[in-house]
Scaffold this active site. Structure first.
Site, PDB file in Angstrom:
ATOM      1  CD  GLN A  61      -3.384   0.972   2.058  1.00  0.00           C
ATOM      2  OE1 GLN A  61      -3.400  -0.460   2.393  1.00  0.00           O
ATOM      3  NE2 GLN A  61      -4.032   1.847   2.168  1.00  0.00           N
ATOM      4  CG  ASP A  62       1.205   4.125   2.912  1.00  0.00           C
ATOM      5  OD1 ASP A  62       1.056   2.922   3.507  1.00  0.00           O
ATOM      6  OD2 ASP A  62       0.775   5.070   3.128  1.00  0.00           O
ATOM      7  N   PRO A  63       4.579   3.124   2.004  1.00  0.00           N
ATOM      8  CG  PRO A  63       6.106   4.590   1.152  1.00  0.00           C
ATOM      9  CD  PRO A  63       4.774   4.384   1.384  1.00  0.00           C
ATOM     10  CB  VAL A 122       0.835   5.454  -1.935  1.00  0.00           C
ATOM     11  CG1 VAL A 122       1.160   6.950  -1.719  1.00  0.00           C
ATOM     12  CG2 VAL A 122      -0.648   5.430  -2.388  1.00  0.00           C
ATOM     13  CG  ASN A 131      -3.466   5.067   2.632  1.00  0.00           C
ATOM     14  OD1 ASN A 131      -2.850   4.848   1.755  1.00  0.00           O
ATOM     15  ND2 ASN A 131      -5.066   4.960   2.646  1.00  0.00           N
TER      16      ASN A 131
END
Length: 219
Positions: A61-63, A122, A131
Site C-alpha cells: 500500500q504505502d511505505p 503509493v 496513507n
C-alpha cells in the site's frame, strides 16, 4: 528517477504533463516536511528490479511512516532493526517458515535482486501519517507499472494481499499470469486467509512450470 527499462514504457503510457507534476510534488513535499523513504529511494523498486528481470510482483500500500524504516521496497524493513519489526513482516516470515524457507532478517533487497518487484501503490508517506499521500500523485504511475508487467510476454506471478491490493487484479491478464490473492499479513487479517495460503511455494511452482528459475525466498 534513474533511467531503467521501465522508463520509456511509462513515458509512452502516462499523460504528457504527469512527470512535471510528479517532480513538483516530490520537491514540494520533501521541502515542507519529513517524508519517507529518503528521496533517493522513492523509485528503488523499479531500479533494483528491471522489467526484463521481473518474475514476481508483490503489491503493497504505502511505505512505513516511521523514521529510518522505509526502504523504497514494499514490506521490506531494515535488518539493522532487530526488535519491534512490523507485524506484517513478522507474519510473512512465519508463513515462509511454514513453507520451508528460513528468512531470519526483514530486509527484502535480495528478493528484489532476484526479480521480485516489491511495489507500493503509493511511493511516499509523511512521518507518522500512513496513507496520507494516497490519491495525490502516485497511483497513475504504479498502476501503469502493473499494466506494463502484465502486458509483457513472460508469464509472471502477481501477489495481492488484502482488499487494497486485490483491487489491482483488474489490471492484470489472468489468462497469462498467475494471480495469487489472499488476506493481508497484518495481525487483523493474517489468520483469515494469509496463513496457509502458501504464496511462496505456489510462486516457485509456477515459475518452474513456465521454464523460469525459482526465487530463493530464504535470501
Amino acid at each position: 528517477m534513474k533511467k531503467t527499462d521501465w522508463s520509456q514504457p511509462l513515458r509512452n503510457r502516462l499523460a504528457e504533463g504527469y512527470f512535471p507534476k510528479m517532480i513538483e510534488f516530490i520537491n514540494q513535499t520533501y521541502q515542507e516536511g519529513k517524508i519517507y523513504p529518503p528521496e533517493n529511494q522513492i523509485f528503488r523498486a523499479i531500479e533494483l528490479t528491471p522489467l526484463a528481470q521481473t518474475k514476481v510482483i508483490i503489491v503493497g500500500q504505502d511505505p512505513y511512516p516511521q523514521p529510518g524504516k522505509a526502504q523504497g521496497l514494499a514490506f521490506s524493513y531494515p535488518a539493522t532493526f532487530k526488535v519491534n519489526r512490523p507485524d506484517s513482516i513478522v507474519n510473512i516470515q512465519k508463513e515462509l517458515r511454514e513453507e520451508g524457507f528460513s528468512k531470519e532478517d526483514s530486509d527484502l533487497t535480495a528478493w528484489a535482486e532476484q526479480g521480485v518487484l516489491l511495489l507500493n501503490a503509493v511511493l511516499t508517506v509523511p512521518e507518522f501519517a500512513s496513507n496520507a499521500h494516497a490519491g495525490k500523485i502516485w497511483e497513475p504511475l504504479t498502476d501503469e507499472i502493473i499494466k506494463i508487467a502484465s502486458d509483457d510476454e513472460r508469464p509472471k506471478v502477481f501477489i495481492l494481499w488484502g482488499g487494497f491490493a486485490r483491487k489491482k487484479a483488474k489490471l492484470i491478464d489472468g489468462s497469462k499470469h498467475l494471480i495469487l490473492e489472499a488476506a493481508h499479513p497484518s495481525p487483523l487479517s493474517a489468520s483469515r486467509g494469509f496463513f496457509g495460503s502458501h504464496p511462496f511455494s505456489k510462486t516457485n511452482d509456477f515459475l518452474v512450470q513456465t521454464g523460469q528459475s525459482p526465487i530463493d525466498w530464504s535470501k
